[in-house]
Design a protein around this motif. Structure first.
Motif, mmCIF file in Angstrom:
data_model
loop_
_atom_site.group_PDB
_atom_site.id
_atom_site.type_symbol
_atom_site.label_atom_id
_atom_site.label_comp_id
_atom_site.label_asym_id
_atom_site.label_seq_id
_atom_site.Cartn_x
_atom_site.Cartn_y
_atom_site.Cartn_z
ATOM 1 N N TYR A 1 0.710 -1.284 -0.353
ATOM 2 C CA TYR A 1 -0.289 -0.036 0.223
ATOM 3 C C TYR A 1 1.251 1.358 -0.205
ATOM 4 O O TYR A 1 0.382 2.293 0.075
ATOM 5 C CB TYR A 1 -0.878 0.083 1.378
ATOM 6 N N GLY A 2 2.166 1.200 0.491
ATOM 7 C CA GLY A 2 2.705 2.583 0.088
ATOM 8 C C GLY A 2 4.534 2.210 0.425
ATOM 9 O O GLY A 2 4.702 0.859 0.712
ATOM 10 N N ALA A 3 5.007 3.273 0.835
ATOM 11 C CA ALA A 3 6.251 2.882 1.115
ATOM 12 C C ALA A 3 6.703 1.902 2.376
ATOM 13 O O ALA A 3 7.819 2.022 3.281
ATOM 14 C CB ALA A 3 7.203 4.568 1.294
ATOM 15 N N CYS A 4 5.584 2.499 3.243
ATOM 16 C CA CYS A 4 5.816 2.350 5.083
ATOM 17 C C CYS A 4 5.836 0.512 4.973
ATOM 18 O O CYS A 4 5.606 -0.581 6.100
ATOM 19 C CB CYS A 4 4.286 2.648 5.269
ATOM 20 N N LEU B 1 2.412 12.556 1.667
ATOM 21 C CA LEU B 1 2.113 11.350 2.572
ATOM 22 C C LEU B 1 0.572 11.787 2.890
ATOM 23 O O LEU B 1 0.407 12.276 3.615
ATOM 24 C CB LEU B 1 2.488 10.698 2.860
ATOM 25 N N GLY B 2 0.202 10.090 2.777
ATOM 26 C CA GLY B 2 -0.960 10.808 3.746
ATOM 27 C C GLY B 2 -1.068 10.794 5.458
ATOM 28 O O GLY B 2 -1.700 10.766 5.529
ATOM 29 N N CYS B 3 0.386 10.177 5.504
ATOM 30 C CA CYS B 3 0.701 10.191 6.814
ATOM 31 C C CYS B 3 1.967 11.548 7.152
ATOM 32 O O CYS B 3 2.612 11.370 8.400
ATOM 33 C CB CYS B 3 1.638 9.376 7.584
ATOM 34 N N CYS C 1 -2.582 3.264 8.998
ATOM 35 C CA CYS C 1 -2.489 4.590 7.950
ATOM 36 C C CYS C 1 -3.472 4.948 7.940
ATOM 37 O O CYS C 1 -4.913 4.747 8.456
ATOM 38 C CB CYS C 1 -2.748 3.935 6.681
ATOM 39 N N PRO C 2 -3.578 6.850 8.071
ATOM 40 C CA PRO C 2 -4.798 7.227 7.872
ATOM 41 C C PRO C 2 -6.049 7.507 6.754
ATOM 42 O O PRO C 2 -7.044 7.525 6.804
ATOM 43 C CB PRO C 2 -3.825 8.525 7.562
ATOM 44 N N PHE D 1 11.073 6.523 2.716
ATOM 45 C CA PHE D 1 10.864 7.341 3.047
ATOM 46 C C PHE D 1 12.310 8.646 3.863
ATOM 47 O O PHE D 1 13.697 7.761 3.929
ATOM 48 C CB PHE D 1 10.291 6.820 4.792
ATOM 49 N N GLN E 1 5.345 1.625 9.307
ATOM 50 C CA GLN E 1 4.247 2.345 9.967
ATOM 51 C C GLN E 1 4.222 2.525 12.010
ATOM 52 O O GLN E 1 4.752 3.312 11.611
ATOM 53 C CB GLN E 1 2.939 1.914 10.105
ATOM 54 N N ARG F 1 8.437 12.437 6.954
ATOM 55 C CA ARG F 1 8.284 10.976 6.598
ATOM 56 C C ARG F 1 8.852 11.270 4.466
ATOM 57 O O ARG F 1 8.941 9.992 4.274
ATOM 58 C CB ARG F 1 7.280 9.635 6.179
HETATM 59 S S1 SF4 Z 1 0.047 7.575 4.258
HETATM 60 FE FE1 SF4 Z 1 1.822 7.083 5.336
HETATM 61 S S2 SF4 Z 1 1.455 5.295 6.290
HETATM 62 FE FE2 SF4 Z 1 -0.224 5.161 4.743
HETATM 63 S S3 SF4 Z 1 -0.158 3.575 3.275
HETATM 64 FE FE3 SF4 Z 1 0.446 6.035 3.161
HETATM 65 S S4 SF4 Z 1 2.944 6.008 3.886
HETATM 66 FE FE4 SF4 Z 1 2.608 3.786 4.624
#
Ligand code: SF4
Length: 321
Positions: free
Chosen positions: A58-61, A167-169, A298-299, A84, A252, A159
């Motif tokens: 789903y993401g770099a995390c 990023l969403g976070c 994740c948000p 990140f 995360q 991040r």
């Molecule tokens: S918003 Fe942050 S926690 Fe969610 S998938 Fe992206 S990098 Fe990961």
């Protein structure tokens, strides 16, 4: 099969070679999974064993470092996300992030949407990793129309890795310049980041949607999301049993926030449990007696909150109960 350009594939293989890995674990998000076999074959041709991850990414995390290590891999190739800037937890093996910029043309939507930008002179730009290459050309285009354009550097402890990247976070690339702009222009696809940005800043956010070629003001959607959020907080006030959602994904690792939320809830006379899982899904909570969930993962989970059939609140909302 969508093909990775020869040059980029060769570069990727030389990076893996340089890392000296005999066995490599390769991960890609759903949209790029069609490239996995091509990458696997190229690695094997170069004498490097390849294990292709079929799990979602789903993401770099979302690093599968622990299982890669268990399978004897020495390197993780993470395709399609930017690395990140600051890693929350140290991965179990070296990770190479291979970014995949996506082609798109912002000029039509921007040309047609210039009227929406009329009232704003100083504009902050933000985008996701896939469209960072576009920031300069959009900046030039808007400057030619008399706008003053700013691109934020983000936070040194954040991040996001690049100026202008959100990023969403992590929206620090925008919040860091909020005081110097009249509005933000978010460039991307899907409404998640545009909405997240609108929630993170107190200035208007316009969304240059590269998929639909539109320019959308996010104000009314932001208000709608805020109403949903405050309704969830109101419901949560009457709840007794709280599940605190924590993802075990390496990047995360928001465990401190989860423990703080648990302590706060208990100080308010509530019962709370730390619930760990990889991807967060409603079916994994079956059998647990919970009235409310606190999302410390994740948000993006907020988009699917209705599936949980109970209020889902943010860790910072615990203070409001
Ligand atoms: S918003 Fe942050 S926690 Fe969610 S998938 Fe992206 S990098 Fe990961």
């Amino acid at each position: 099969m969508v093909s990775m350009e020869r040059e980029r594939l060769d570069l990727l293989i030389s990076k893996a070679r340089l890392a000296g890995a005999a066995k490599v674990f390769v991960q890609a998000p759903e949209g790029l999974k069609t490239q996995l076999q091509e990458i696997g074959s190229a690695l094997e041709k170069a004498g490097i064993s390849a294990v292709l991850s079929c799990e979602p990414c789903y993401g770099a995390c979302d690093m599968r470092d622990a299982e890669a290590r268990r399978l004897g891999c020495e390197l993780l190739l993470h395709i399609g996300h930017a690395g990140f800037g600051q890693m929350a937890a140290k991965p179990a093996l070296p990770v190479i992030y291979e970014e995949c910029p996506l082609e798109a043309d912002p000029s039509n939507a921007l040309g047609a949407g210039m009227k929406a930008l009329e009232g704003f002179r100083r504009i902050g730009l933000a985008t996701t990793a896939q469209y960072l290459y576009m920031l300069d050309s959009v900046k030039r285009l808007l400057e030619s129309k008399g706008k003053l354009i700013l691109i934020g550097n983000g936070s040194a402890n954040g991040r996001a890795k690049y100026p202008g990247q959100v990023l969403g976070c992590d929206y620090a690339a925008a919040t860091s310049i909020e005081g110097r702009v009249d509005a933000f222009l978010f460039i991307g696809t899907g409404r998640f980041h545009a909405l997240g940005l609108a929630a993170a800043v107190g200035k208007p956010v316009l969304f240059l949607d590269l998929e639909n070629n539109t320019l959308e003001d996010m104000s009314s959607e932001k208000e709608r999301q805020e109403r949903i959020r405050f309704a969830s907080i109101e419901k949560a006030k009457g709840c007794k049993n709280f599940g605190i959602l924590v993802s075990t994904k390496t990047g995360q690792a928001n465990f401190k926030a989860a423990e703080a939320a648990k302590a706060k809830l208990e100080s308010k006379g509530k019962s709370a449990w730390l619930l760990a899982m990889d991807a967060i899904a409603p079916e994994k909570l079956l059998g647990l007696k919970l009235d409310c969930l606190v999302n410390c993962a994740c948000p993006r989970l907020a988009e699917d909150a209705a599936q949980f059939r109970k209020p889902v609140i943010r860790p910072e909302d615990v203070e409001r109960l």
